[in-house]
Scaffold this motif. Structure first.
Motif, mmCIF file in Angstrom:
data_model
loop_
_atom_site.group_PDB
_atom_site.id
_atom_site.type_symbol
_atom_site.label_atom_id
_atom_site.label_comp_id
_atom_site.label_asym_id
_atom_site.label_seq_id
_atom_site.Cartn_x
_atom_site.Cartn_y
_atom_site.Cartn_z
ATOM 1 N N MET A 29 -3.550 -7.821 -8.859
ATOM 2 C CA MET A 29 -2.470 -8.629 -8.021
ATOM 3 C C MET A 29 -2.886 -8.662 -6.613
ATOM 4 S SD MET A 29 1.451 -8.421 -7.790
ATOM 5 C CE MET A 29 1.688 -8.410 -9.571
ATOM 6 N N ASP A 30 -2.446 -9.848 -6.172
ATOM 7 C CA ASP A 30 -3.047 -10.402 -4.611
ATOM 8 C C ASP A 30 -2.342 -9.488 -3.720
ATOM 9 O OD1 ASP A 30 -3.776 -11.455 -2.449
ATOM 10 O OD2 ASP A 30 -3.015 -13.470 -3.025
ATOM 11 N N SER B 283 3.806 -3.660 13.826
ATOM 12 C CA SER B 283 3.633 -2.407 13.361
ATOM 13 C C SER B 283 2.597 -1.870 12.620
ATOM 14 C CB SER B 283 4.670 -2.290 12.185
ATOM 15 O OG SER B 283 4.389 -3.013 11.047
ATOM 16 N N GLY B 284 1.690 -2.897 12.336
ATOM 17 C CA GLY B 284 0.313 -2.413 11.809
ATOM 18 C C GLY B 284 0.628 -1.895 10.401
ATOM 19 N N SER B 285 1.849 -2.111 9.819
ATOM 20 C CA SER B 285 2.219 -1.632 8.400
ATOM 21 C C SER B 285 2.129 -2.730 7.291
ATOM 22 C CB SER B 285 3.663 -1.164 8.613
ATOM 23 O OG SER B 285 3.859 -0.566 7.474
ATOM 24 N N ASN B 286 1.496 -2.192 6.176
ATOM 25 C CA ASN B 286 1.431 -3.061 5.019
ATOM 26 C C ASN B 286 1.769 -2.170 3.825
ATOM 27 O OD1 ASN B 286 0.786 -5.054 3.357
ATOM 28 N ND2 ASN B 286 -1.336 -4.740 3.631
ATOM 29 N N PRO B 287 2.963 -1.446 3.829
ATOM 30 C CA PRO B 287 2.965 -0.704 2.737
ATOM 31 C C PRO B 287 3.204 -1.171 1.459
ATOM 32 C CG PRO B 287 5.145 -1.222 3.894
ATOM 33 C CD PRO B 287 4.158 -1.684 4.583
ATOM 34 N N LYS B 288 2.904 -0.749 0.276
ATOM 35 C CA LYS B 288 2.798 -1.161 -0.924
ATOM 36 C C LYS B 288 4.190 -0.820 -1.460
ATOM 37 C CE LYS B 288 0.254 -1.462 -5.374
ATOM 38 N NZ LYS B 288 -0.945 -0.988 -6.188
ATOM 39 N N VAL B 289 4.768 -1.862 -2.307
ATOM 40 C CA VAL B 289 6.104 -1.719 -2.922
ATOM 41 C C VAL B 289 5.882 -1.877 -4.255
ATOM 42 C CG1 VAL B 289 8.603 -2.731 -2.968
ATOM 43 C CG2 VAL B 289 7.427 -2.655 -0.777
ATOM 44 N N SER B 290 6.515 -0.856 -5.072
ATOM 45 C CA SER B 290 6.465 -0.920 -6.431
ATOM 46 C C SER B 290 7.862 -1.367 -6.771
ATOM 47 C CB SER B 290 6.449 0.623 -7.101
ATOM 48 O OG SER B 290 5.207 0.955 -6.709
ATOM 49 N N ALA C 271 10.386 -11.240 -9.457
ATOM 50 C CA ALA C 271 9.748 -10.096 -8.623
ATOM 51 C C ALA C 271 8.403 -10.743 -8.275
ATOM 52 C CB ALA C 271 9.495 -9.006 -9.931
ATOM 53 N N LEU C 272 7.828 -11.628 -9.424
ATOM 54 C CA LEU C 272 6.269 -11.726 -8.740
ATOM 55 C C LEU C 272 6.223 -13.075 -7.945
ATOM 56 C CD1 LEU C 272 4.945 -12.276 -12.678
ATOM 57 C CD2 LEU C 272 4.272 -10.654 -11.075
ATOM 58 N N ALA C 273 7.591 -13.792 -7.632
ATOM 59 C CA ALA C 273 7.296 -14.758 -6.742
ATOM 60 C C ALA C 273 7.823 -14.235 -5.227
ATOM 61 C CB ALA C 273 8.556 -15.626 -7.176
ATOM 62 N N GLN C 274 7.761 -12.936 -5.205
ATOM 63 C CA GLN C 274 8.079 -12.394 -3.729
ATOM 64 C C GLN C 274 6.875 -12.827 -2.839
ATOM 65 O OE1 GLN C 274 10.552 -10.103 -2.753
ATOM 66 N NE2 GLN C 274 11.274 -11.418 -4.552
ATOM 67 N N THR C 275 7.463 -13.147 -1.619
ATOM 68 C CA THR C 275 6.458 -13.790 -0.369
ATOM 69 C C THR C 275 5.563 -12.707 0.196
ATOM 70 O OG1 THR C 275 8.386 -13.783 0.996
ATOM 71 C CG2 THR C 275 7.970 -15.853 0.121
ATOM 72 N N TYR C 276 6.263 -11.304 -0.074
ATOM 73 C CA TYR C 276 5.486 -10.327 0.405
ATOM 74 C C TYR C 276 4.380 -9.750 -0.720
ATOM 75 C CZ TYR C 276 4.098 -5.466 2.179
ATOM 76 O OH TYR C 276 3.796 -4.563 2.533
ATOM 77 N N ARG C 277 3.317 -9.684 -0.660
ATOM 78 C CA ARG C 277 2.485 -9.793 -1.724
ATOM 79 C C ARG C 277 2.005 -8.373 -2.078
ATOM 80 N NH1 ARG C 277 1.262 -14.761 -3.993
ATOM 81 N NH2 ARG C 277 1.133 -13.482 -5.685
ATOM 82 N N ASN C 278 2.048 -7.332 -1.324
ATOM 83 C CA ASN C 278 1.443 -6.237 -1.601
ATOM 84 C C ASN C 278 2.552 -5.272 -2.524
ATOM 85 O OD1 ASN C 278 -0.318 -3.964 -1.698
ATOM 86 N ND2 ASN C 278 0.146 -3.103 0.387
ATOM 87 N N ILE C 279 2.646 -5.764 -3.505
ATOM 88 C CA ILE C 279 3.418 -5.283 -4.678
ATOM 89 C C ILE C 279 2.767 -4.692 -6.030
ATOM 90 C CG2 ILE C 279 5.569 -6.438 -3.368
ATOM 91 C CD1 ILE C 279 5.413 -8.389 -6.009
ATOM 92 N N GLU C 280 3.545 -4.169 -6.922
ATOM 93 C CA GLU C 280 3.265 -4.350 -8.032
ATOM 94 C C GLU C 280 4.446 -4.500 -8.924
ATOM 95 O OE1 GLU C 280 1.694 -0.337 -9.455
ATOM 96 O OE2 GLU C 280 3.242 0.713 -8.361
ATOM 97 N N VAL C 281 4.762 -4.768 -9.998
ATOM 98 C CA VAL C 281 5.669 -4.871 -10.839
ATOM 99 C C VAL C 281 5.499 -4.003 -12.285
ATOM 100 C CG1 VAL C 281 7.181 -6.250 -12.194
ATOM 101 C CG2 VAL C 281 6.075 -7.046 -10.147
ATOM 102 N N ARG D 131 4.762 7.168 -12.137
ATOM 103 C CA ARG D 131 3.413 6.181 -12.489
ATOM 104 C C ARG D 131 3.343 5.026 -11.577
ATOM 105 N NH1 ARG D 131 5.936 8.345 -16.586
ATOM 106 N NH2 ARG D 131 4.482 8.967 -18.657
ATOM 107 N N MET D 132 4.282 5.011 -10.421
ATOM 108 C CA MET D 132 4.152 4.061 -9.440
ATOM 109 C C MET D 132 3.038 4.309 -8.386
ATOM 110 S SD MET D 132 7.596 4.461 -7.288
ATOM 111 C CE MET D 132 7.337 4.092 -5.729
ATOM 112 N N THR D 133 2.327 3.212 -8.106
ATOM 113 C CA THR D 133 1.355 3.647 -6.849
ATOM 114 C C THR D 133 1.806 2.939 -5.639
ATOM 115 O OG1 THR D 133 0.352 1.242 -7.375
ATOM 116 C CG2 THR D 133 -0.578 3.311 -8.655
ATOM 117 N N GLY D 134 3.113 2.560 -5.374
ATOM 118 C CA GLY D 134 3.610 1.938 -4.186
ATOM 119 C C GLY D 134 3.938 3.207 -3.218
#
Length: 548
Positions: free
Chosen positions: A1-2, A14-21, A40-50, A94-97
């Motif tokens: 995932m990008d 904020s210097g923050s780029n948290p991953k969201v599950s 979910a995949l169309a989120q403009t914030y890309r540091n995600i996992e579905v 199991r989430m990595t976010g």
């Protein structure tokens, strides 16, 4: 995932780029699942996992086929059916976010849902759970309604109790919240979300992002509609638990109303929503907060006014003149009693005894001194005294000895102490002997005999903080060994008496007393207030251990 993030000034600052599950639980959801995954995949914030959790679907593989069609664009897991809570719990380890975001398989995220909430983290801080406004789409009628609800600052727990208007799919939850507060309760079929939000709110702030970020569907196949009766019963029990855990701080943060008014309003709200068990407890807490005595009469009048108004709103056809007649006697009594001059401790309790203020037909010491309410004590107090090797005991206050006269204590010396002179004189005449003595003393300031155990049941609850602390200090000065005193172990906070109030519960392990954990507890199994005081106990402490 990008893992790129859409350019955003707040996130950069904020210097923050948290991953969201983003977690999607699904059971037989082939009708809507694809649209949910796409949102979910169309989120403009890309540091995600579905993450899609197939909760044992039985639709011939239709749900699994849709999920697998996304390949490595999502993470897909299958498990035996266990309902929504178990599916969500399956995903959490199991989430990595860094953050958890729930999406029901039949709901939709707006494209900037996650981005708007990560943006808000820059100002709200890491120990914050974010939620948002939402919309509902009725699949049958096509009706689209925006729901804009938010809790008052600091009043989230009361708001969650009074209003069922928080959509779980709008939340963004720090992963650490699960470590500290636990996960979803899998025994709950329909309220697992509200149960967890209430638990998390004891340690984390909840803050709103005031935008519509989620669209929830309404349709006939929804689990909440299929389980309507289960939902109603489960919700009543859940809200009863919420009411029990609400603190004075939770109440005051909402509208500043005193506790007896706040609980009365909550009771009226819950009654109008058909949650009788929760409403009953809220009313009991309102009456408890009103307490007894002079001001208490007026407060109970206010509570009754709220109850009657709630009945009128609900449509009960009780004539207004009947309501006013019921109110008139209460209000009149309140005003009459409020005209009395302020009185000291001795005057107050002498009047309580003379006028039988507590209204018990069995004992002028009140309902707590009846044979029914002391059955457990008559059985267990002698056992405790024997275990302690006690030979002497002060009973302060001894009251009218209604129940104690029937209790075989197994000690050499019993000393009954009370501040009411006629009471002590009567006790000495009726019950006094070589092994049983009665003294008129003020436990706050008069010297007391040295004994093995001081029993102080149902007394400190009638004194203000200053008086109660002075009484405990006076007990210590007697050189006695143990204190056995009333404590309500489940109360979240202590409140002081106001004006001419004469009663409220006390948890002696909380400020301003700060007693250590008791050596022993006798739960009295109190049934007064329809079980509202089931945590009433006698706690045992060494007086030398009390730092007051």
């Amino acid at each position: 995932m990008d893992n790129l993030v859409v350019d955003n000034p707040a996130i950069r600052a904020s210097g923050s780029n948290p991953k969201v599950s983003i977690v999607i639980p699904v059971y037989n959801g082939a009708d809507f699942l694809r649209e949910a995954i796409e949102s979910a995949l169309a989120q403009t914030y890309r540091n995600i996992e579905v993450i899609v959790i197939n909760d044992g679907s039985t639709d011939g593989g239709a749900t699994a086929e849709i999920a697998r069609s996304y390949g490595d664009r999502i993470r897909y897991f299958e498990k035996p059916n266990g309902h929504v809570a178990s599916a969500l719990n399956h995903a959490i380890p199991r989430m990595t976010g860094d953050y958890f975001s729930w999406l029901s398989h039949d709901d939709l995220y707006h494209a900037d849902k996650v981005l708007a909430q990560v943006d808000a983290l820059a100002t709200e801080g890491p120990r914050t759970v974010l939620y948002s406004y939402f919309a509902t789409l009725d699949q049958d009628t096509g009706r689209f309604v925006e729901e804009r609800h938010e809790a008052p600052p600091g009043g989230f727990r009361r708001w969650l109790t009074e209003y069922k208007c928080l959509h779980g799919c709008t939340l963004l939850i720090p992963r650490s919240a699960f470590d500290e507060c636990g996960v979803f309760n899998e025994s709950l079929r329909t309220t697992q979300d509200y149960d967890l939000w209430f638990r998390i709110s004891s340690r984390f702030r909840f803050a709103v992002v005031p935008r519509v970020l989620v669209t929830g569907r309404l349709h006939s196949a929804q689990g909440s509609r299929q389980l309507q009766q289960v939902a109603e019963e489960e919700c009543d029990q859940l809200l009863r638990g919420f009411v029990d855990k609400l603190s004075v701080a939770d109440l005051n943060a909402t509208d500043g109303a005193p506790p007896h008014i706040a609980f009365a309003r909550i009771a009226a709200n819950l009654r109008s929503r058909e949650f009788p068990l929760a409403a009953e407890l809220a009313l009991a807490r309102a009456i408890e907060a009103a307490a007894g005595g002079l001001v208490g009469l007026w407060r109970r009048a206010e509570i009754n006014a709220i109850r009657y108004l709630g009945q009128l709103k609900k449509g009960l056809r009780e004539p207004a003149h009947m309501i006013m007649r019921k109110m008139k006697s209460i209000v009149q009594a309140a005003f009459e009693v409020l005209q009395r001059r302020k009185e000291g401790v001795k005057g107050k309790f002498s009047r309580i005894y003379a006028e039988n203020i507590f209204g018990s037909e069995e004992s002028r010491s009140g309902g707590g001194s009846t044979m029914a309410q002391t059955a457990v004590l008559r059985e267990k107090l002698p056992v405790l005294l024997a275990e302690l090797g006690a030979h002497s005991m002060i009973d302060a206050p001894c009251g009218d000895l209604n129940w104690m006269q029937h209790c075989s204590l197994g000690i050499d010396k019993y000393i009954g102490i009370d501040i009411v002179e006629p009471l002590i004189a009567g006790n000495q005449t009726r019950f006094g002997n070589d092994a049983r003595e009665f003294l008129c003393r003020d436990i706050i300031r008069d010297p007391l005999p040295q004994v093995d155990v001081i029993l102080c049941r149902d007394c400190l609850v009638h004194l203000d903080f200053r008086q109660a602390l002075e009484a405990v200090r006076n007990f210590r000065r007697s050189g006695s060994t143990y204190l056995l005193s009333t404590t309500f172990t489940s109360r979240p906070a202590n409140v002081d008496l106001k004006g001419a109030d004469i009663w409220r519960t006390l948890n002696l392990e909380l400020p301003p007393f700060n007693f250590p954990p008791p050596i022993s507890l006798i739960n009295e199994k109190c049934t007064e207030g329809d079980g509202a005081y089931g945590d009433k106990c006698l706690g045992l402490w060494r007086l030398a251990d009390l730092k007051v």
